[in-house]
Enzyme design. Structure first.
Site, PDB file in Angstrom:
ATOM      1  N   SER A 170      21.112   8.430  14.928  1.00 35.33           N
ATOM      2  CA  SER A 170      22.305   8.403  16.125  1.00 35.33           C
ATOM      3  C   SER A 170      23.085   8.405  15.653  1.00 35.33           C
ATOM      4  O   SER A 170      23.298   8.470  14.665  1.00 35.33           O
ATOM      5  CB  SER A 170      21.563   7.225  16.782  1.00 35.33           C
ATOM      6  N   TYR A 190      22.319  -2.036  16.204  1.00 36.15           N
ATOM      7  CA  TYR A 190      21.613  -1.124  16.318  1.00 36.15           C
ATOM      8  C   TYR A 190      21.699   0.442  15.543  1.00 36.15           C
ATOM      9  O   TYR A 190      21.338   0.904  14.587  1.00 36.15           O
ATOM     10  CB  TYR A 190      21.514  -0.654  17.748  1.00 36.15           C
TER      11      TYR A 190
END
Length: 258
Positions: free
Chosen positions: A143, A156
């Site tokens: 990401s 995350y």
């Protein structure tokens, strides 16, 4: 060689056996469709079956957050495909919290299990076959949020940062054996998972704009799942035969080169 629509020929994918985790919707489903269009045989997985699994792909329910789930999936891949030539780790995600101090232990553990350890475990089970054949490609979906970590998502982004480090190390280890490993880091992409995250954020009373997310990217829109899938397709094709250990950031210019 296979031609996608009116686009360039995609080399080295037809006839390949591909496994895509988290392929029932969003980015994963787009990757599955691109691989099918390029002539690959595709098995995909999610924790539960849905009607959105792309037609033409085989599907098996699996929870990759556990070692047992990874082992069951690897066994299914061997049974359905007879081996894996292309492995795309797309399953991932995490719910946001008010700030980093509000992330409970189980939140950290779940984020690490899904966004990092799932890839490590599945690689350990399927990459040995690639090593023996001296051929194969692995793509880890990370990401672009790793570049600007924020409190509500530290669990995350920390897990994805670990994934990127692991991906680089694995690439160096496997390069002499003819196996390529790369990562793709999507920026803001319009997916069902992203919409769920925005709803969770709103329920906390924290708007995305309050966490340094911009209203738009320099290219004027959020990404589409197909934008990310095209990057994955390139990396697993022969067009990227001299690329390994790379992290391809696909973000509409949100994080320009420094």
């Amino acid at each position: 060689m296979t031609t996608i629509g009116n686009g360039p020929e995609i080399r080295g994918i037809a006839g390949k056996r591909a496994l895509v985790t988290g392929g029932s919707r969003g980015i994963g489903a787009a990757v599955v469709r691109r691989l099918l269009d390029a002539g690959a045989e595709v098995l995909t997985t999610a924790r539960s079956a849905t009607s959105t699994v792309p037609e033409g792909a085989s599907f098996v329910e699996a929870d990759v957050r556990t070692r047992a789930g990874a082992e069951a999936l690897a066994a299914a891949a061997e049974q359905v495909l007879g081996g894996v030539d292309v492995l795309v780790h797309n399953a991932g995600g995490a719910r946001p919290y008010a700030d980093s101090s509000a992330i409970p232990d189980e939140g950290w553990q779940d984020a690490l299990a899904l966004n990092y350890l799932a890839s490590v475990r599945l690689d350990s089970l399927l990459v040995p076959g690639m090593r023996e054949r001296e051929s194969g490609t692995v793509v880890h979906i990370s990401s672009a949020a790793v570049l600007t970590p924020i409190g509500p998502f530290l669990h995350y982004t920390a897990a994805k940062a670990a994934l990127e480090n692991y991906s680089r190390g694995l690439a160096l280890e496997l390069a002499p054996l003819g196996v390529r490993v790369n990562a793709v880091s999507p920026g803001r992409t319009a997916t069902p998972g992203g919409e769920t995250t925005r709803e969770q954020w709103a329920s906390l009373g924290v708007a995305p704009g309050e966490t340094n997310a911009e209203d738009t990217t320099p290219l004027g829109r959020d990404g589409r799942p197909e934008d990310i899938a095209d990057a994955v397709l390139f990396l697993v094709s022969d067009r990227a035969s001299w690329l390994t250990g790379r992290n391809l950031i696909v973000d509409g210019g949100e994080f320009p080169m420094g």
